[in-house]
Design a protein around this motif. Structure first.
Motif, PDB file in Angstrom:
ATOM      1  N   GLU A  99       0.850  -1.194   0.000  1.00 55.60           N
ATOM      2  CA  GLU A  99       0.000   0.000   0.000  1.00 55.60           C
ATOM      3  C   GLU A  99       0.883   1.240   0.000  1.00 55.60           C
ATOM      4  O   GLU A  99       1.816   1.357   0.794  1.00 55.60           O
ATOM      5  CB  GLU A  99      -0.905  -0.002   1.227  1.00 55.60           C
ATOM      6  N   LEU A 100       0.561   2.182  -0.896  1.00 57.25           N
ATOM      7  CA  LEU A 100       1.285   3.437  -1.021  1.00 57.25           C
ATOM      8  C   LEU A 100       0.375   4.588  -0.606  1.00 57.25           C
ATOM      9  O   LEU A 100      -0.783   4.652  -1.030  1.00 57.25           O
ATOM     10  CB  LEU A 100       1.763   3.647  -2.461  1.00 57.25           C
ATOM     11  N   SER A 101       0.913   5.478   0.191  1.00 59.71           N
ATOM     12  CA  SER A 101       0.174   6.673   0.606  1.00 59.71           C
ATOM     13  C   SER A 101       0.959   7.892   0.163  1.00 59.71           C
ATOM     14  O   SER A 101       2.161   7.996   0.434  1.00 59.71           O
ATOM     15  CB  SER A 101      -0.016   6.686   2.131  1.00 59.71           C
ATOM     16  N   VAL A 102       0.297   8.798  -0.545  1.00 56.80           N
ATOM     17  CA  VAL A 102       0.916  10.014  -1.065  1.00 56.80           C
ATOM     18  C   VAL A 102       0.051  11.200  -0.669  1.00 56.80           C
ATOM     19  O   VAL A 102      -1.144  11.243  -0.983  1.00 56.80           O
ATOM     20  CB  VAL A 102       1.083   9.964  -2.593  1.00 56.80           C
ATOM     21  N   LEU A 103       0.643  12.188   0.005  1.00 57.54           N
ATOM     22  CA  LEU A 103      -0.089  13.381   0.435  1.00 57.54           C
ATOM     23  C   LEU A 103       0.767  14.615   0.162  1.00 57.54           C
ATOM     24  O   LEU A 103       1.994  14.576   0.276  1.00 57.54           O
ATOM     25  CB  LEU A 103      -0.426  13.318   1.927  1.00 57.54           C
ATOM     26  N   ALA A 104       0.074  15.700  -0.206  1.00 53.58           N
ATOM     27  CA  ALA A 104       0.744  16.976  -0.444  1.00 53.58           C
ATOM     28  C   ALA A 104       0.437  17.930   0.700  1.00 53.58           C
ATOM     29  O   ALA A 104      -0.703  18.040   1.138  1.00 53.58           O
ATOM     30  CB  ALA A 104       0.283  17.566  -1.766  1.00 53.58           C
ATOM     31  N   GLU A 105       1.494  18.601   1.178  1.00 52.01           N
ATOM     32  CA  GLU A 105       1.334  19.618   2.211  1.00 52.01           C
ATOM     33  C   GLU A 105       2.144  20.836   1.780  1.00 52.01           C
ATOM     34  O   GLU A 105       3.356  20.906   1.984  1.00 52.01           O
ATOM     35  CB  GLU A 105       1.827  19.097   3.552  1.00 52.01           C
ATOM     36  N   GLY A 106       1.488  21.796   1.131  1.00 59.86           N
ATOM     37  CA  GLY A 106       2.210  22.920   0.565  1.00 59.86           C
ATOM     38  C   GLY A 106       3.134  22.419  -0.535  1.00 59.86           C
ATOM     39  O   GLY A 106       2.713  21.760  -1.490  1.00 59.86           O
ATOM     40  N   GLY A 107       4.419  22.722  -0.413  1.00 56.73           N
ATOM     41  CA  GLY A 107       5.384  22.219  -1.383  1.00 56.73           C
ATOM     42  C   GLY A 107       6.044  20.932  -0.954  1.00 56.73           C
ATOM     43  O   GLY A 107       6.968  20.452  -1.626  1.00 56.73           O
ATOM     44  N   THR A 108       5.581  20.358   0.158  1.00 52.50           N
ATOM     45  CA  THR A 108       6.191  19.135   0.701  1.00 52.50           C
ATOM     46  C   THR A 108       5.371  17.919   0.325  1.00 52.50           C
ATOM     47  O   THR A 108       4.140  17.933   0.408  1.00 52.50           O
ATOM     48  CB  THR A 108       6.316  19.225   2.232  1.00 52.50           C
ATOM     49  N   LEU A 109       6.067  16.860  -0.068  1.00 51.82           N
ATOM     50  CA  LEU A 109       5.420  15.602  -0.413  1.00 51.82           C
ATOM     51  C   LEU A 109       5.686  14.595   0.703  1.00 51.82           C
ATOM     52  O   LEU A 109       6.834  14.397   1.123  1.00 51.82           O
ATOM     53  CB  LEU A 109       5.987  15.058  -1.730  1.00 51.82           C
ATOM     54  N   HIS A 110       4.605  13.966   1.191  1.00 46.47           N
ATOM     55  CA  HIS A 110       4.709  12.922   2.202  1.00 46.47           C
ATOM     56  C   HIS A 110       4.401  11.577   1.553  1.00 46.47           C
ATOM     57  O   HIS A 110       3.385  11.443   0.859  1.00 46.47           O
ATOM     58  CB  HIS A 110       3.733  13.172   3.357  1.00 46.47           C
ATOM     59  N   VAL A 111       5.261  10.616   1.763  1.00 43.24           N
ATOM     60  CA  VAL A 111       5.107   9.285   1.173  1.00 43.24           C
ATOM     61  C   VAL A 111       5.230   8.253   2.280  1.00 43.24           C
ATOM     62  O   VAL A 111       6.119   8.348   3.139  1.00 43.24           O
ATOM     63  CB  VAL A 111       6.178   9.025   0.091  1.00 43.24           C
ATOM     64  N   ALA A 112       4.345   7.268   2.256  1.00 44.74           N
ATOM     65  CA  ALA A 112       4.432   6.142   3.183  1.00 44.74           C
ATOM     66  C   ALA A 112       4.197   4.856   2.399  1.00 44.74           C
ATOM     67  O   ALA A 112       3.320   4.806   1.534  1.00 44.74           O
ATOM     68  CB  ALA A 112       3.408   6.270   4.301  1.00 44.74           C
ATOM     69  N   VAL A 113       5.010   3.835   2.674  1.00 45.52           N
ATOM     70  CA  VAL A 113       4.887   2.544   1.998  1.00 45.52           C
ATOM     71  C   VAL A 113       4.748   1.464   3.058  1.00 45.52           C
ATOM     72  O   VAL A 113       5.591   1.357   3.962  1.00 45.52           O
ATOM     73  CB  VAL A 113       6.102   2.267   1.089  1.00 45.52           C
ATOM     74  N   LEU A 114       3.713   0.659   2.915  1.00 47.05           N
ATOM     75  CA  LEU A 114       3.390  -0.414   3.859  1.00 47.05           C
ATOM     76  C   LEU A 114       3.237  -1.700   3.068  1.00 47.05           C
ATOM     77  O   LEU A 114       2.713  -1.688   1.954  1.00 47.05           O
ATOM     78  CB  LEU A 114       2.092  -0.066   4.602  1.00 47.05           C
ATOM     79  N   ASP A 115       3.695  -2.821   3.601  1.00 46.38           N
ATOM     80  CA  ASP A 115       3.574  -4.091   2.880  1.00 46.38           C
ATOM     81  C   ASP A 115       3.083  -5.173   3.828  1.00 46.38           C
ATOM     82  O   ASP A 115       2.999  -4.982   5.041  1.00 46.38           O
ATOM     83  CB  ASP A 115       4.920  -4.488   2.253  1.00 46.38           C
ATOM     84  N   SER A 116       2.762  -6.325   3.235  1.00 49.88           N
ATOM     85  CA  SER A 116       2.254  -7.464   4.007  1.00 49.88           C
ATOM     86  C   SER A 116       3.345  -8.450   4.382  1.00 49.88           C
ATOM     87  O   SER A 116       3.056  -9.578   4.775  1.00 49.88           O
ATOM     88  CB  SER A 116       1.175  -8.188   3.197  1.00 49.88           C
ATOM     89  N   GLY A 117       4.626  -8.032   4.238  1.00 46.08           N
ATOM     90  CA  GLY A 117       5.734  -8.945   4.509  1.00 46.08           C
ATOM     91  C   GLY A 117       5.902  -9.252   5.980  1.00 46.08           C
ATOM     92  O   GLY A 117       5.079  -8.872   6.835  1.00 46.08           O
ATOM     93  N   ASP A 118       7.003  -9.916   6.298  1.00 47.17           N
ATOM     94  CA  ASP A 118       7.277 -10.348   7.673  1.00 47.17           C
ATOM     95  C   ASP A 118       7.941  -9.265   8.504  1.00 47.17           C
ATOM     96  O   ASP A 118       8.236  -9.482   9.688  1.00 47.17           O
ATOM     97  CB  ASP A 118       8.170 -11.594   7.656  1.00 47.17           C
ATOM     98  N   GLY A 119       8.236  -8.095   7.907  1.00 48.08           N
ATOM     99  CA  GLY A 119       8.848  -7.012   8.656  1.00 48.08           C
ATOM    100  C   GLY A 119      10.372  -7.085   8.647  1.00 48.08           C
ATOM    101  O   GLY A 119      10.970  -7.948   7.992  1.00 48.08           O
ATOM    102  N   VAL A 120      10.984  -6.162   9.377  1.00 44.81           N
ATOM    103  CA  VAL A 120      12.449  -6.058   9.446  1.00 44.81           C
ATOM    104  C   VAL A 120      12.895  -6.458  10.842  1.00 44.81           C
ATOM    105  O   VAL A 120      12.316  -6.029  11.844  1.00 44.81           O
ATOM    106  CB  VAL A 120      12.912  -4.619   9.140  1.00 44.81           C
TER     107      VAL A 120
END
Length: 590
Positions: free
Chosen positions: A470-491
């Protein structure tokens, strides 16, 4: 002149010009012989002079003692010695002291004693010198040969000089006394010569080992070749010896590593000066990863390393001559521009694929519209156009329609197709919203692409099914926020600290080649814009790792869009059935 003479001698002895080691050994031995020989000769001469002086003083003491003998004084004062008392006294002194002779004369030089009785009563062969009242010592030749002689005045009872007493020691006796000392000194000089020659041989052997058996001409040729190679190639070259000290660092290596002499740590500086030879690895200001390679003597072949803002291809190899380890050499090649071109190509390819799919879909829609118009179904054609204006392209899906930037839409379409091939569904979070285009699309696409690639791999190898990212993309003024989440086993917690280190990867040994720089490069790109990329969570209930990026200044300011976004059209978010649904991108599964 001497140089030519030695050369002719060497060539006559060796038949050719001697090697450097041989010349060095012979020169050292020659110097030792000259110094020790000169020292020996000087010491022998000093010992000889000292022995002569000692025996002169001994003769003087005997002469003084004889001159004070009352019998001798009385007989010489009387001018007559009928019973030979003076001769008897002189012979007694000679026996006791070992003198060569004891000669007593009167003021006329007439002998009253002499080792040869036949010379008694005759005038002496040398001029009396003590008649003036002064003593004297000297080395003289007389009737008995060379001797160390002493002459003292013979005074009467009234103190008047009435004669002379002359004593002497054979010169060979004096030299014989010095001979043992000279022999000892000669033995010491010989021993010193042997020790010096041995030390010279060891030094010559060490010199030969350090120069690898090369001659001065060979060393000069190697130096010229080294300078030509180091400054003629485009690669950086850094070499250290077996003690971990820098021996070679050309200007290109200093530029790539951003070195600025000893103690520098600014690896991002585009210029640099090589550290001077002899600088230790710790003081050379090398990046920690490279310093570790040199310290641990690691062998690398075409490995990729991120240093500052550069991507370098590093080869590390040991230098050996036979079984001897001479050090370690690094060659560095700048792959930054090539990497940027690869990122640009990847972004353009993703955009091209998306545009090609859209062109195909537009063609199909236009064919349908043309068919309606050809059949005269204008009412149906108008209705069809209204539906097209209200609905996004199927190739973008409803998720892609919420992203105004074509590069990002193309990337997501391409990554969704790739993820689908691996059995992973790539979806856009329902709260994602990007109303403006990117000003730095290549950097953003590289960051998002790296995060998505890692997430897809983690989801594919994880145990949860179905696999998703799952990818999340949000704009805040001139700043881009990105978050990436997966179904894997983690780190793993142990790997969390090293996750952004260059060369570190969680992939298996068979898959390590070419991996281990994605996250490092992504973080570097984010930091370049003053942002932050971090591992927010190593894992959790129902999901794997969560990566979060904040990238300032990569979005256009409001009102500068060249084309209105599809999001700005009325009704774009009014989907059949009410609320906007969370759809999968093309290639994903709902």
């Amino acid at each position: 002149m001497f140089r030519r003479m030695f050369r002719r001698m060497f060539r006559r002895v060796f038949g050719r010009r001697p090697r450097l080691a041989t010349q060095t050994l012979l020169a050292q031995v020659t110097v030792l012989c000259v110094v020790l020989g000169g020292g020996f000769a000087l010491t022998a001469e000093l010992l000889r002079d000292s022995a002569e002086q000692n025996y002169e003083q001994r003769a003087l003491a005997v002469a003084r003692s004889t001159a004070e003998n009352p019998v001798v004084v009385d007989r010489i004062a009387a001018g007559d010695d009928p019973r030979g008392e003076v001769q008897q006294a002189a012979e007694a002194v000679m026996r006791r002291t070992g003198m060569l002779f004891v000669v007593v004369t009167d003021s006329r030089g007439i002998r009253y004693s002499h080792p040869d009785p036949s010379l008694l009563g005759k005038e002496v062969s040398t001029v009396p010198t003590a008649l003036d009242g002064r003593e004297s010592v000297a080395i003289q030749r007389g009737t008995l040969g060379d001797s160390a002689r002493a002459k003292v005045p013979l005074r009467g009872a009234d103190g008047r000089v009435i004669g002379e007493v002359s004593t002497g020691v054979r010169l060979s006796t004096a030299l014989g006394a010095a001979a043992p000392l000279i022999r000892e000194e000669g033995a010491f000089a010989g021993g010193a010569l042997l020790v010096g020659a041995g030390a010279a041989a060891l030094l010559t052997r060490r010199l030969k080992r350090q120069t690898l058996g090369l001659e001065p001409v060979d060393l000069a040729d190697l130096l010229r070749e080294q300078q030509a190679v180091l400054h003629g190639v485009g690669d950086g070259v850094l070499a250290v010896d077996q003690d971990g000290r820098v021996t070679v660092c050309n200007a290109e290596a200093a530029r790539l590593l951003g070195l600025d002499g000893p103690g520098s740590s600014d690896a991002s500086d585009i210029s640099g000066s090589p550290p001077p030879p002899g600088t230790t690895i710790a003081d050379a200001g090398l990046p920690p990863a490279l310093a570790r390679v040199l310290t641990d003597r690691q062998e690398l072949w075409q490995s990729v390393l991120v240093v500052g803002e550069r991507v370098l291809v590093v080869t590390a190899q040991p230098v050996r001559r036979g079984e001897r380890n001479l050090g370690h050499v690094l060659t560095l090649r700048d792959r930054t521009e090539l990497d940027e071109l690869a990122r640009e190509r990847s972004a353009l390819r993703a955009l091209s694929d998306a545009l090609r799919a859209q062109a195909h879909e537009y063609t199909n829609r236009l064919h349908t519209l043309a068919g309606l118009l050809d059949t005269g179904a204008t009412t149906e054609a108008r209705s069809y156009l209204r539906e097209l204006a209200a609905a996004p392209l199927a190739t973008e899906g409803r998720d892609g329609a919420r992203l105004a930037d074509p590069y990002l839409r193309g990337l997501l379409a391409a990554k969704a197709a790739t993820a689908s091939e691996h059995g992973v569904a790539l979806r856009l979070d329902e709260d994602s919203h990007l109303p403006r285009r990117l000003t730095e699309p290549l950097d953003v696409v590289s960051v998002v692409g790296n995060l998505l690639d890692n997430a897809v791999k983690a989801a594919e190898t994880g145990e949860r099914r179905p696999a998703w990212v799952e990818l999340s993309v949000l704009a805040e003024g001139g700043t881009l926020h990105v978050a990436v989440l997966d179904s894997g086993d983690g780190v793993a917690e142990a790997d969390a600290e090293r996750l952004f280190s260059s060369g570190f990867t969680t992939r298996s040994a068979e898959e390590r080649e070419g991996h281990g720089i994605g996250l490092t490069l992504a973080r570097q790109l984010v930091v370049k814009h003053g942002g932050e990329l971090r591992l927010d969570r190593t894992g959790g209930a129902g999901h794997g790792a969560v990566f979060v990026a904040r990238i300032p200044g990569v979005l256009e300011q409001p009102g500068v869009l060249e084309q209105p976004s599809v999001l700005e059209r009325p009704g774009v978010l009014e989907q059949p059935g009410g609320a906007a649904a969370q759809d999968e991108l093309v290639g994903g599964e709902r």
